[in-house]
Design an enzyme around this catalytic site. Sequence first.
Site, PDB file in Angstrom:
ATOM      1  N   GLY A 224     -14.925  59.514  85.463  1.00 58.72           N
ATOM      2  CA  GLY A 224     -15.942  59.841  86.714  1.00 58.72           C
ATOM      3  C   GLY A 224     -15.204  61.011  87.394  1.00 58.72           C
ATOM      4  O   GLY A 224     -14.054  61.131  87.730  1.00 58.72           O
TER       5      GLY A 224
ATOM      6  N   ASP B 112      13.486  98.989  26.135  1.00 61.44           N
ATOM      7  CA  ASP B 112      14.767  99.580  26.011  1.00 61.44           C
ATOM      8  C   ASP B 112      15.576  98.417  25.565  1.00 61.44           C
ATOM      9  O   ASP B 112      15.398  97.036  25.749  1.00 61.44           O
ATOM     10  CB  ASP B 112      15.275 100.152  27.211  1.00 61.44           C
ATOM     11  CG  ASP B 112      14.583 101.245  27.718  1.00 61.44           C
ATOM     12  OD1 ASP B 112      14.023 102.062  26.904  1.00 61.44           O
ATOM     13  OD2 ASP B 112      14.680 101.697  28.913  1.00 61.44           O
TER      14      ASP B 112
ATOM     15  N   TYR C 241     -22.067  60.741  90.123  1.00 64.18           N
ATOM     16  CA  TYR C 241     -23.564  60.160  89.538  1.00 64.18           C
ATOM     17  C   TYR C 241     -23.638  59.097  88.773  1.00 64.18           C
ATOM     18  O   TYR C 241     -23.923  58.028  89.433  1.00 64.18           O
ATOM     19  CB  TYR C 241     -24.132  61.369  88.797  1.00 64.18           C
ATOM     20  CG  TYR C 241     -24.567  62.408  89.325  1.00 64.18           C
ATOM     21  CD1 TYR C 241     -25.680  62.779  90.032  1.00 64.18           C
ATOM     22  CD2 TYR C 241     -23.647  63.749  89.682  1.00 64.18           C
ATOM     23  CE1 TYR C 241     -26.303  63.869  90.668  1.00 64.18           C
ATOM     24  CE2 TYR C 241     -24.143  64.903  90.330  1.00 64.18           C
ATOM     25  CZ  TYR C 241     -25.385  64.990  90.759  1.00 64.18           C
ATOM     26  OH  TYR C 241     -25.980  65.853  91.394  1.00 64.18           O
ATOM     27  N   GLY C 242     -22.671  59.061  87.693  1.00 65.88           N
ATOM     28  CA  GLY C 242     -22.653  57.904  86.922  1.00 65.88           C
ATOM     29  C   GLY C 242     -23.493  56.664  86.940  1.00 65.88           C
ATOM     30  O   GLY C 242     -24.528  56.718  86.425  1.00 65.88           O
TER      31      GLY C 242
ATOM     32  N   SER D 171     -18.239  58.455  94.886  1.00 63.83           N
ATOM     33  CA  SER D 171     -17.229  58.146  94.206  1.00 63.83           C
ATOM     34  C   SER D 171     -16.092  58.198  94.906  1.00 63.83           C
ATOM     35  O   SER D 171     -15.624  58.638  95.894  1.00 63.83           O
ATOM     36  CB  SER D 171     -17.342  59.593  93.198  1.00 63.83           C
ATOM     37  OG  SER D 171     -16.143  59.475  92.304  1.00 63.83           O
TER      38      SER D 171
ATOM     39  N   HIS E  37     -18.098  63.439  89.262  1.00 64.51           N
ATOM     40  CA  HIS E  37     -19.116  63.982  90.072  1.00 64.51           C
ATOM     41  C   HIS E  37     -19.998  63.091  91.134  1.00 64.51           C
ATOM     42  O   HIS E  37     -20.748  63.566  91.676  1.00 64.51           O
ATOM     43  CB  HIS E  37     -20.038  64.664  89.119  1.00 64.51           C
ATOM     44  CG  HIS E  37     -19.485  65.569  88.029  1.00 64.51           C
ATOM     45  ND1 HIS E  37     -19.926  65.940  86.787  1.00 64.51           N
ATOM     46  CD2 HIS E  37     -18.660  66.523  88.347  1.00 64.51           C
ATOM     47  CE1 HIS E  37     -19.203  66.412  86.284  1.00 64.51           C
ATOM     48  NE2 HIS E  37     -18.403  67.152  87.173  1.00 64.51           N
TER      49      HIS E  37
ATOM     50  N   TYR F 191      23.216 114.731  54.083  1.00 63.56           N
ATOM     51  CA  TYR F 191      23.945 114.957  55.348  1.00 63.56           C
ATOM     52  C   TYR F 191      25.080 114.833  55.702  1.00 63.56           C
ATOM     53  O   TYR F 191      25.721 115.211  56.581  1.00 63.56           O
ATOM     54  CB  TYR F 191      22.939 114.931  56.493  1.00 63.56           C
ATOM     55  CG  TYR F 191      21.566 115.513  56.427  1.00 63.56           C
ATOM     56  CD1 TYR F 191      21.239 117.066  56.264  1.00 63.56           C
ATOM     57  CD2 TYR F 191      20.314 114.926  56.476  1.00 63.56           C
ATOM     58  CE1 TYR F 191      20.050 117.603  55.944  1.00 63.56           C
ATOM     59  CE2 TYR F 191      19.188 115.632  56.252  1.00 63.56           C
ATOM     60  CZ  TYR F 191      18.926 117.071  56.053  1.00 63.56           C
ATOM     61  OH  TYR F 191      17.800 117.774  55.689  1.00 63.56           O
TER      62      TYR F 191
END
Length: 1239
Positions: free
Chosen positions: A137, A517, A141-142, A124, A139, A775
């Site tokens: 591609g 209401d 193999y292709g 390759s 690896h 407070y």
Amino acid sequence: MTDASKYQKLTPIDHVLLRPEMYVGSIETQSIPMFVFDPAKGKMVWESMQVNQGLLKIVDEILLNAADNINNSVRGARMTYISIKISDSGEIMVENDGAGLPIVKSKEHKMYIPEMVFGHLLTSSNYNNDASSTTAGRHGYGAKLTNILSTKFSVVCRTAGREFHMSWTDHMRMATTPRVSNVDPKEKNVTRVTFMPDYAHFGFPTAAISLDMKRVLHKRIMDLAAMFSKIEVRLNNVPFGFQTFNDYARLYSLPGADGAMPPEPFVHTGPNGSIAFVPQLTQSPKRIVGVVNGVVTYNGGTHCTSAMEILETGLDSLSRSLKKDGKVIDTNRVARHFTVLVFLIQSQPKFDSQSKARLVSTVTMPRVPRTALDQYLAAMPFLEAHMNSMDDQLAAELNKEIGTGKRLSSRSLISSITKLVDATSSRSDGKNIRTLIVTEGDSAKALALNSLSSEQKKFCGVFPLRGKLLNVRNKNLKRLKTCKELQDLFLALGLELGKTYKSPAELRYQRLLVMTDQDADGSHIKGLVINAFESLWPSLLQHNPGYISLFSTPIVKIKVNGKAKEVVAFHSFRDFHRWQRANPNARYSAKYYKGLGTSTTAEGKEYFADMERNVMRLVVEPKDHRLLDSVFDSAEVEWRKEWMSKANAFQGEVDIDRSKKLLTIGDFVHKEMVHFALVGNARAIPHCVDGLKPSQRKILWAMLKRHSSEAAKVAQLSGYISEVSSFHHGEASLQETIVKMAQNFTGGNNINLLVPEGQFGSRQQLGNDHAAPRYIFTKLSRFARLLFPEDDDPLLDYIDEEGTMVEPNHYVPILPLLLCNGAVGIGFGFATNIPSFHPLDVSAAVRAMINGESAKQVVRNLVPWAVGFQGTVRRGPEKEYIAVGKYTAHRNGRLHVSELPWMTSIEAFRSHISSLASSDVVQRIADYSGANHIDIDLIVREGSMTTWAECETDLALSQRIYINGTVFSPDGTLSPIDADLSPVLQWHYDRRLDLYKRRRTRQIGLLEMDLARLQSTRKFVEHFRQGHIDFLAATDDTLTKTCVKLGLVRVDDGYDYILKKPITFYTKTSTEKLQADIKKTQDSIAVLKQTTPVKMWLTDLDKFDKTFQEYERVLIHSIQKEQRPASITGGEEVPALRQPPLMLEAPAKGAASSSYRVHICRYEEPPASKRKPEDTYGGALSSGGSTRNVGKRLTGARGAKKKKVVRRTRTKMSLGTRVAEFAGAQLGRLLPQLPRLLF
């Protein structure tokens, strides 16, 4: 003994033939549903095809070789075509031009490159791991796999004047001798591969390609043509002719059953590929076509997941938008209306195996414009039908869940609706109809139950509505599902969702009587009940006038003095005021009944003794649907604004004639419902002149009335204020308002009208960190009487609240307080957001208007500001204001923040920094900030921010300031002013100047009256001292006659101011003092007559300015004193991150800019940034797991800039992928060990 013969060592070729599924997928023909092209229809159709994945893959490998050559040809001869031919016998030929393979021998392996590429495994050109490579591609193999699985395989390569021929047979075991010849260098480069797949090996009975596989390959080649539309792709000499990706996407648009065509596909193409959403008129399982660098990923992968998430994110946005209008969609079901196409060009893509059926690596998606996709999705024609089906489904669920439509027994309802008190009789008689009385809360329920007679309880049930009802306009069933009150009400009545009623006979109750209401909140509840029934069951109301009826109770009762036990009841203020005008001299006492809880049980029995006399029947017509839509539909905002703008919030009253027994929807909306809307807006939106809301105005008035310099507890003051000002909305909200009016930290009030004694909040949480009201103490601040002079009080218009004069309609301060402190509020259809400005600048603006400048000119010099702010206000790219904090960036990633935008709390900033720490942008924070100063040290990852603009954005140190004003105008009408604040200045100026004129006239008049009394007193004293009056012999009548004879001034129709003086008043000393008082009063009159209203105003402004300047000086000194010295926080700065120098804008034309304290800095163009735009869907996404929630925006402060965070996760590769990657790196060294590693 173990049989050793079963252990075998295979050659690589034999291994491929014996175990092809590891390399090319299954070689068994299977039925797989997929898209194929239908020539008759000219469209892609979804059909089940007999697919042999292995055969498809070996053809694909040769196609991908051709596709990879496109990338290789960028730097060489340009590639123009790919030609594929498939013969009837099944022989396949793939030819392309372009760069071609070099026809030379490898120095290392002593063979031609084409021979290595096509005839030797693990050969390759893609082993260099080039990060920019976009080939398929990886690896080695292709094409060799295609060669091995074919009965014959030949290749012709013509490159740079040389031509190579070679053939293989017997599954690549047998090869011819390479034949190389020279050709004309001008001939185009060509690579031609011809092969005959071993159809018998693939299980084809006729040893020839099947029709289904021809169609599958035809579709595969179309995908290649769509991926590379600039290359001519031909099949059997016929080009596909895709000019753009749109041409390809349209093939997936299929007509509906009636022949109608769906909308055009949504297509977006970017540098790294294209994505398309193709709508279909009917639902189908989710269908995604994914292609990466020409590889069709039949099993999907990260790119398909990301593309679907972009669609789902857009649908989520649409769902949120529709939800505001009460509409519901199921995003998962809507997504099934789309076919998704995602064709990407990616660098170094990784797949789960050699078959490349699934992408597993990280992808960079096209950045789809959010607005464009959102608008596209909202226009889909099938949405309306989908929403209707969702409503039907939700109605069915609700009917089942809440039991509507069932005639439940009273026993069943006891457990289902605990608050319902059911009528004791199960049916109506000829005289009485079953009535469900709906009350506002439990106290009104008690009044009804305690007042109904035993006979009435046979036919009347009572149900209290607690809490706030929800608006279910447009049959908003999703909202209804969350409203327990309405669900229980419908269950008590026996109503069924989706059913049309023309008569209430089949319901449990034949009338609904609403008892609330007599105030604005009561009107709102009535409106929501009417809205719910008219929206869900309009026919019930239209065919049965009075099905919804309103119970009217007196709002005012008076006892007329002098007439024994005469009590007059009024059901509306209009009637009461009419009576007052008719009897101006009547003496009476009044009792107000705004809440039903005010009525006694005895009074309640009076109401129900003749119940029908107090009932108004509601009449609903078909045309009323549109009017109620306008009031309650969220889309009708503009109508409601116009509706309310025509009414006066401070003078309006409910104007319904309660003596009439029929009430139309029009009268209810325009005479009662509008009253609620206006009151709600009056509570939330400030008055333009004093900048106060009603609760603030009541607090200020009560504190001024208190006349005490001693501080008192907030909790105690709230009780006092409620009592003296007739405040009716709970002391908790009043206490919260008192606290906010006293807050004086930067970002609180620029002018605090109350003094904070205790913890009233700080910049830590923008005031939300205050202590409990019991407070903390407060009193009037020194600014209160400077802004609201006591001399103004008699000239103000006061409100009559239940017969008592309380706070003014509005104050008229010497400055427009609305601009000094700003305002935020959300009302009914209106909202306001006005920032604060520096009080001294507001004072300068008023002075400029006094000197003749227009409000339009003056307002241009005002810049939003918070007193004590140490940062800057900068002009934004769209001419908006941007508050910018302050920081210094030092070496080694240290960054010191010394100021934040005043609308950003310290806590929100810390929270934002924490989120940045989770993505490793910030590594440490040290916070030294206090109540009113910012002092924060950060350690940021070096390189994470490269410019000052990135620092300000990422750290939320810049905040856009929005101006969107709505105020009550001086005449009490709602006035949207948007971003133009000049009307506020003008309205205030006109009112304040008029007040000074009236104040001057009144003060001169009062002084002249004082002078006349003093002169009359002196004249009487002189007459006495001359011996003309003998007090011992005088009577009251003779003294009065003497005063008349002397022409003295009467006061209160008498002369007591003279005749009731003590004897010492006639001494010489008193006479001299009287003369001095006369002189002083004459001088005061002379001075006042020479003083113009403008001069009075300027005098008041001078007093305020002097006081505020001192206050600001002390405040800023205290802030700076708390900050750590520069010797601790300083250091060597990073020049690239230094904030830009302050460059001021030129002042407005003709304006005296120097008289203003705050000036805006001009817009600074941010330096070039590597940040990607955030107004898109997509971008870099994770390679594993769900990415739908990736990129959620960080919110550090209100309105702060937001940043995407991307989570990256490790991808789990399959065993085959790991082996292939490792084998590719090590070439052929490990090939003999593959069987052992795999098995």
